[in-house]
Design a protein around this motif. Structure first.
Motif, PDB file in Angstrom:
ATOM      1  N   ILE A   1       0.868  -1.177   0.000  1.00  0.00           N
ATOM      2  CA  ILE A   1       0.000   0.000   0.000  1.00  0.00           C
ATOM      3  C   ILE A   1       0.908   1.232   0.000  1.00  0.00           C
ATOM      4  O   ILE A   1       1.614   1.489   0.973  1.00  0.00           O
ATOM      5  CB  ILE A   1      -0.959   0.025   1.203  1.00  0.00           C
ATOM      6  CG1 ILE A   1      -1.801  -1.251   1.280  1.00  0.00           C
ATOM      7  CG2 ILE A   1      -1.832   1.289   1.154  1.00  0.00           C
ATOM      8  CD1 ILE A   1      -2.748  -1.467   0.124  1.00  0.00           C
ATOM      9  N   GLU A   2       0.874   1.935  -1.110  1.00  0.00           N
ATOM     10  CA  GLU A   2       1.701   3.117  -1.342  1.00  0.00           C
ATOM     11  C   GLU A   2       0.967   4.368  -0.855  1.00  0.00           C
ATOM     12  O   GLU A   2      -0.253   4.445  -0.947  1.00  0.00           O
ATOM     13  CB  GLU A   2       1.961   3.188  -2.847  1.00  0.00           C
ATOM     14  CG  GLU A   2       2.597   4.414  -3.370  1.00  0.00           C
ATOM     15  CD  GLU A   2       2.644   4.452  -4.893  1.00  0.00           C
ATOM     16  OE1 GLU A   2       3.321   5.346  -5.399  1.00  0.00           O
ATOM     17  OE2 GLU A   2       2.009   3.620  -5.575  1.00  0.00           O
ATOM     18  N   ILE A   3       1.747   5.346  -0.366  1.00  0.00           N
ATOM     19  CA  ILE A   3       1.204   6.648   0.022  1.00  0.00           C
ATOM     20  C   ILE A   3       1.664   7.655  -1.025  1.00  0.00           C
ATOM     21  O   ILE A   3       2.867   7.771  -1.290  1.00  0.00           O
ATOM     22  CB  ILE A   3       1.714   7.087   1.412  1.00  0.00           C
ATOM     23  CG1 ILE A   3       1.470   6.003   2.463  1.00  0.00           C
ATOM     24  CG2 ILE A   3       1.069   8.416   1.821  1.00  0.00           C
ATOM     25  CD1 ILE A   3       2.220   6.221   3.766  1.00  0.00           C
ATOM     26  N   GLU A   4       0.724   8.359  -1.600  1.00  0.00           N
ATOM     27  CA  GLU A   4       1.061   9.318  -2.649  1.00  0.00           C
ATOM     28  C   GLU A   4       2.071  10.351  -2.134  1.00  0.00           C
ATOM     29  O   GLU A   4       1.882  10.953  -1.083  1.00  0.00           O
ATOM     30  CB  GLU A   4      -0.209  10.027  -3.122  1.00  0.00           C
ATOM     31  CG  GLU A   4       0.004  10.896  -4.336  1.00  0.00           C
ATOM     32  CD  GLU A   4      -1.303  11.480  -4.861  1.00  0.00           C
ATOM     33  OE1 GLU A   4      -1.426  11.579  -6.089  1.00  0.00           O
ATOM     34  OE2 GLU A   4      -2.194  11.823  -4.051  1.00  0.00           O
ATOM     35  N   GLY A   5       3.163  10.513  -2.886  1.00  0.00           N
ATOM     36  CA  GLY A   5       4.175  11.501  -2.550  1.00  0.00           C
ATOM     37  C   GLY A   5       5.145  11.097  -1.454  1.00  0.00           C
ATOM     38  O   GLY A   5       5.994  11.899  -1.052  1.00  0.00           O
ATOM     39  N   GLU A   6       5.047   9.870  -0.962  1.00  0.00           N
ATOM     40  CA  GLU A   6       5.925   9.406   0.119  1.00  0.00           C
ATOM     41  C   GLU A   6       6.907   8.368  -0.423  1.00  0.00           C
ATOM     42  O   GLU A   6       6.587   7.613  -1.344  1.00  0.00           O
ATOM     43  CB  GLU A   6       5.107   8.780   1.253  1.00  0.00           C
ATOM     44  CG  GLU A   6       4.069   9.700   1.859  1.00  0.00           C
ATOM     45  CD  GLU A   6       4.654  10.715   2.816  1.00  0.00           C
ATOM     46  OE1 GLU A   6       5.719  10.459   3.412  1.00  0.00           O
ATOM     47  OE2 GLU A   6       4.049  11.795   2.962  1.00  0.00           O
TER      48      GLU A   6
END
Length: 149
Positions: free
Chosen positions: A129-134
């Protein structure tokens, strides 16, 4: 696709979801549903004083978004599916907090697809699960789903 077609994709990334916002409203609703009202999730003023700098989503909220993200993904759909159920996880690691208002998306890598008995398939995926901009993901889990066809 048939279960056999999907099984041929073991070792491949088989899907990516659309982005989904982790709003404060969603976080508050999860707190109410689970009874987990720890201040880092729901008290914006107190959470500003923490290293997170504001409220963060519950790790279990992020994990529980997997079915929604899966439905909003480009993963191949299995033909003739009657039912799919969560079977469990081999490992789950919460890597980075998801701050309120951030967007997340999932990536699925198929690690195993086995027919356990006729018409019952066990699928194991590594889900990130990716976090946008992180730089770091919110979580990585090896998740098992049982499909009945």
């Amino acid at each position: 696709m048939t279960p056999q077609d999907i099984a041929a994709k073991v070792g491949e990334v088989i899907g990516t979801s659309e982005w989904a916002e982790m709003s404060q409203e969603r976080i508050n609703q999860f707190a109410d549903a689970t009874g987990d009202h720890q201040f880092i999730h729901i008290n914006e003023e107190a959470a500003k004083m923490t290293p997170f700098g504001g409220t963060i989503a519950h790790g279990f909220l992020t994990l529980s978004m997997i079915p929604y993200l899966s439905a909003e993904s480009d993963m191949p759909r299995m033909e003739g599916i009657k039912m799919g159920v969560n079977y469990g996880g081999n490992k789950t690691r919460f890597i980075a907090p998801v701050r309120s208002g951030k967007r997340i998306r999932g990536h699925w890598k198929l690690t195993e697809m086995v027919e356990k008995r006729p018409g019952q398939w066990q699928q194991t995926c590594e889900i990130t699960i990716e976090i946008e901009g992180e730089d770091k993901p919110a979580l990585i889990t090896e998740w098992i789903t049982m499909f009945f066809v």
